[in-house]
Design a protein around this motif. Structure first.
Motif, PDB file in Angstrom:
ATOM      1  N   THR A  22      20.052  15.361  48.170  1.00  0.00           N
ATOM      2  CA  THR A  22      19.877  15.817  46.779  1.00  0.00           C
ATOM      3  C   THR A  22      21.186  15.783  45.991  1.00  0.00           C
ATOM      4  N   PRO A  23      21.937  14.698  46.044  1.00  0.00           N
ATOM      5  CA  PRO A  23      23.195  14.651  45.285  1.00  0.00           C
ATOM      6  C   PRO A  23      22.972  14.635  43.778  1.00  0.00           C
ATOM      7  N   GLY A  24      21.835  14.075  43.361  1.00  0.00           N
ATOM      8  CA  GLY A  24      21.557  14.002  41.926  1.00  0.00           C
ATOM      9  C   GLY A  24      21.372  15.369  41.295  1.00  0.00           C
ATOM     10  N   VAL A  25      20.754  16.286  42.025  1.00  0.00           N
ATOM     11  CA  VAL A  25      20.591  17.656  41.525  1.00  0.00           C
ATOM     12  C   VAL A  25      21.958  18.310  41.389  1.00  0.00           C
ATOM     13  N   GLY A  26      22.804  18.126  42.403  1.00  0.00           N
ATOM     14  CA  GLY A  26      24.151  18.687  42.342  1.00  0.00           C
ATOM     15  C   GLY A  26      24.937  18.156  41.161  1.00  0.00           C
ATOM     16  N   LYS A  27      24.863  16.851  40.929  1.00  0.00           N
ATOM     17  CA  LYS A  27      25.589  16.241  39.808  1.00  0.00           C
ATOM     18  C   LYS A  27      25.077  16.778  38.484  1.00  0.00           C
ATOM     19  N   TRP A  28      23.761  16.929  38.376  1.00  0.00           N
ATOM     20  CA  TRP A  28      23.168  17.437  37.125  1.00  0.00           C
ATOM     21  C   TRP A  28      23.713  18.835  36.825  1.00  0.00           C
ATOM     22  N   LEU A  29      23.761  19.690  37.820  1.00  0.00           N
ATOM     23  CA  LEU A  29      24.232  21.067  37.619  1.00  0.00           C
ATOM     24  C   LEU A  29      25.713  21.098  37.241  1.00  0.00           C
ATOM     25  N   VAL A  30      26.514  20.290  37.921  1.00  0.00           N
ATOM     26  CA  VAL A  30      27.956  20.265  37.646  1.00  0.00           C
ATOM     27  C   VAL A  30      28.227  19.681  36.262  1.00  0.00           C
ATOM     28  N   ASP A  31      27.508  18.639  35.895  1.00  0.00           N
ATOM     29  CA  ASP A  31      27.687  18.044  34.564  1.00  0.00           C
ATOM     30  C   ASP A  31      27.309  19.029  33.466  1.00  0.00           C
ATOM     31  N   GLY A  45      35.562  34.885  39.521  1.00  0.00           N
ATOM     32  CA  GLY A  45      36.829  34.334  39.051  1.00  0.00           C
ATOM     33  C   GLY A  45      37.350  33.157  39.840  1.00  0.00           C
ATOM     34  N   ASN A  46      36.547  32.581  40.723  1.00  0.00           N
ATOM     35  CA  ASN A  46      36.981  31.461  41.547  1.00  0.00           C
ATOM     36  C   ASN A  46      36.599  30.114  40.948  1.00  0.00           C
ATOM     37  N   ALA A  47      37.336  29.090  41.301  1.00  0.00           N
ATOM     38  CA  ALA A  47      36.897  27.719  41.081  1.00  0.00           C
ATOM     39  C   ALA A  47      36.075  27.305  42.293  1.00  0.00           C
ATOM     40  N   VAL A  48      35.175  26.335  42.112  1.00  0.00           N
ATOM     41  CA  VAL A  48      34.255  25.945  43.183  1.00  0.00           C
ATOM     42  C   VAL A  48      34.256  24.432  43.349  1.00  0.00           C
ATOM     43  N   VAL A  49      34.313  23.990  44.600  1.00  0.00           N
ATOM     44  CA  VAL A  49      34.082  22.588  44.947  1.00  0.00           C
ATOM     45  C   VAL A  49      32.753  22.549  45.699  1.00  0.00           C
ATOM     46  N   PHE A  50      31.794  21.835  45.143  1.00  0.00           N
ATOM     47  CA  PHE A  50      30.412  21.865  45.627  1.00  0.00           C
ATOM     48  C   PHE A  50      30.041  20.550  46.294  1.00  0.00           C
ATOM     49  N   LYS A  51      29.618  20.641  47.546  1.00  0.00           N
ATOM     50  CA  LYS A  51      29.124  19.478  48.272  1.00  0.00           C
ATOM     51  C   LYS A  51      27.621  19.673  48.498  1.00  0.00           C
ATOM     52  N   PRO A  52      26.763  19.013  47.707  1.00  0.00           N
ATOM     53  CA  PRO A  52      25.321  19.136  47.917  1.00  0.00           C
ATOM     54  C   PRO A  52      24.878  18.311  49.113  1.00  0.00           C
ATOM     55  N   SER A  53      23.667  18.529  49.550  1.00  0.00           N
ATOM     56  CA  SER A  53      23.109  17.714  50.622  1.00  0.00           C
ATOM     57  C   SER A  53      23.073  16.250  50.209  1.00  0.00           C
TER      58      SER A  53
END
Length: 498
Positions: free
Chosen positions: A175-184, A164-172
């Motif tokens: 690998t920022p592109g992987v993080g952006k892909w998942l969030v998008d 039930g939480n919101a998440v703020v994700f800081k990828p390495s």
């Protein structure tokens, strides 16, 4: 070999994500400042209330939709992972599939694990109804690693979201592109509110997230960085879950299936270029089968090769600085009398490290005591499994471990001071969504995955409700001496027996 890392001193600064195989720029991303991070957390506060309001069923439906997007676009996701890490598509697919399994498990089981539960009130408080429930923390900050940029951060993100939480994700920053892909992909399923947000940058951005007022930090990375995060989080009493390094052992008993043990050792030590926190770094083998085992490991390793071509079994070392660590550990082992039966100093190049198998390495060597995080493995002969357990436990780390034994597998597993142990198969605990994942000692604390992973991102709420007035009033200044005497007599009957 790496992009220049500018200081986040002005709005609009960016950094490049590079392919570790070619140094080609594969993406450009913003360096988010402390102000940017604070604004993201403030948006997450509003989003968290909305997300929690969906209830378990509503969140489960959205998580189901998210894993569907990941599954249908799996080839696309795997290509992004390969672009930023250099790992083979097959390895990118393996970690992504495991991550999808965890999203599915968290969404399906959150209600059962976190929903309201009845508890016994006991005889003295029998007029009360006792319940426990697990409420969302609010906003969780997740700081992810580069070595498994899908599987590892989603082990925190999926469970935090399901709780039930919101998440703020800081990828390495690697690998920022992987993080952006998942969030998008998540935003496609949850467009109403920024429930899962991305912040990108370097250490300063991560530090800003730790001190931003989030309700918990989930970090995966080195022990040294984990300690700094804990120190910073302590200033605001922000709880943390730390998944740090490992020096994971394999125990091979005299009755083990040597082919299976050798195959597991080779894969566990060299896959992903050895850049695996639960990867195999040390092996302790019964003296009766030591020589045969070493021969099998060498034979199975001969055709394992690092490279960027389709035939290569693993890719480059992602962090160029790690090559020096790998080389130093090999040099130290050899200088102390160890032998390289495969590879050696020459196996470490300027981008790739080929497999290295070391034997007769003293236990005080860096290759045995410190996390190498590269495609090397030490194999030691022991007189029996008691010695193997003693050596395996003689480390500051305690993350994963593996035992190969037909008759004593469970017994040996229970003696190992690690958070997780696999018996007669490599690293199987990581793929079982119901099992908690985490370590002890310098490997960190707290757990992701399984019921423990869901509760890690929830706050425990106890509620006692009076159902009827008690015949004995205990919590009042008007209680009588006869009541105290009766209580003392009752407690003696209940608990005073010898």
């Amino acid at each position: 070999m790496t992009a220049v890392q500018p200081k986040p001193t002005s709005v609009g600064e960016t950094f490049d994500s590079l392919s570790p195989a070619t140094d080609e720029v594969v993406g450009t991303y913003p360096i988010h400042t402390a102000e940017d991070v604070k604004a993201a957390v403030e948006r997450a506060r509003v989003a968290a209330e909305w997300w929690a309001g969906l209830g378990f069923a509503g969140r489960a439906e959205r998580l189901k939709g998210w894993k569907g997007v990941l599954t249908r676009r799996l080839p696309q996701l795997c290509q992004v992972v390969r672009d930023e890490t250099g790992k083979p598509i097959a390895d990118a697919q393996l970690e992504s599939v495991l991550a999808i399994e965890h999203i599915a498990w968290a969404g399906k089981h959150a209600r059962k694990v976190l929903g309201k539960q009845k508890r016994s009130a006991g005889l003295l408080m029998s007029n009360q109804a006792a319940t426990v429930e697990y409420q969302p923390l609010g906003v969780v900050g997740v700081i992810g690693p580069w070595n498994y940029p899908v599987f590892t951060p989603l082990g925190s993100i999926a469970y935090a979201l399901a709780a039930g939480n919101a998440v703020v994700f800081k990828p390495s920053e690697y690998t920022p592109g992987v993080g952006k892909w998942l969030v998008d992909a998540f935003a496609e399923i949850v467009p109403e509110q920024p429930v899962l947000q991305l912040v990108t940058g370097f250490g300063e951005t991560g530090a800003a997230l730790v001190s931003s007022g989030v309700d918990k930090i989930a970090f995966t990375g080195s022990t040294a960085t984990g300690k700094r995060i804990m120190a910073s989080a302590a200033e605001t009493l922000t709880p943390v879950v730390i998944e740090a390094g490992g020096k994971d052992p394999v125990l091979v008993d005299a009755d083990a299936d040597l082919d299976a043990a050798a195959d597991a050792t080779v894969w566990g030590a060299f896959s992903n270029s050895g850049q695996t926190c639960i990867g195999v770094e040390r092996v302790y083998v019964h003296e009766k089968v030591h020589d045969e085992f070493v021969a099998k490991v060498v034979e199975k390793s001969k055709d394992v090769r690092a490279g960027s071509d389709e035939a290569a079994q693993y890719g480059p070392v992602t962090m160029p600085s790690q090559l020096a660590v790998i080389r130093r550990h090999i040099q130290d082992a050899l200088a102390r009398g160890g032998k390289a039966v495969l590879g050696g100093e020459d196996a470490v190049g300027d981008r790739y490290a080929q497999p290295t198998v070391l034997v007769d390495v003293p236990e005080e060597s860096e290759a045995v005591t410190e996390e190498t995080f590269g495609p090397t493995v030490t194999i030691a002969k022991v007189r029996d499994m008691d010695e193997a357990v003693e050596r395996a436990n003689s480390t500051k780390y305690g993350l994963g471990s593996t035992v190969f034994s037909k008759s004593r597998g469970v017994e040996l597993a229970e003696k190992l001071r690690t958070g997780m142990t696999a018996i007669n198969a490599p690293l199987s605990f990581a793929g079982i969504a119901s099992l908690p994942f985490g370590g002890v000692g310098d490997s960190g604390f707290g757990r992701i995955h399984g019921p423990e992973g869901l509760r890690e991102f929830a706050r425990t709420k106890a509620i006692a409700r009076q159902r009827f007035t008690a015949p004995l009033t205990l919590t009042s200044f008007s209680r009588k001496e006869s009541t105290d005497a009766l209580v003392a007599k009752l407690v003696t009957i209940l608990h005073g027996k010898r």
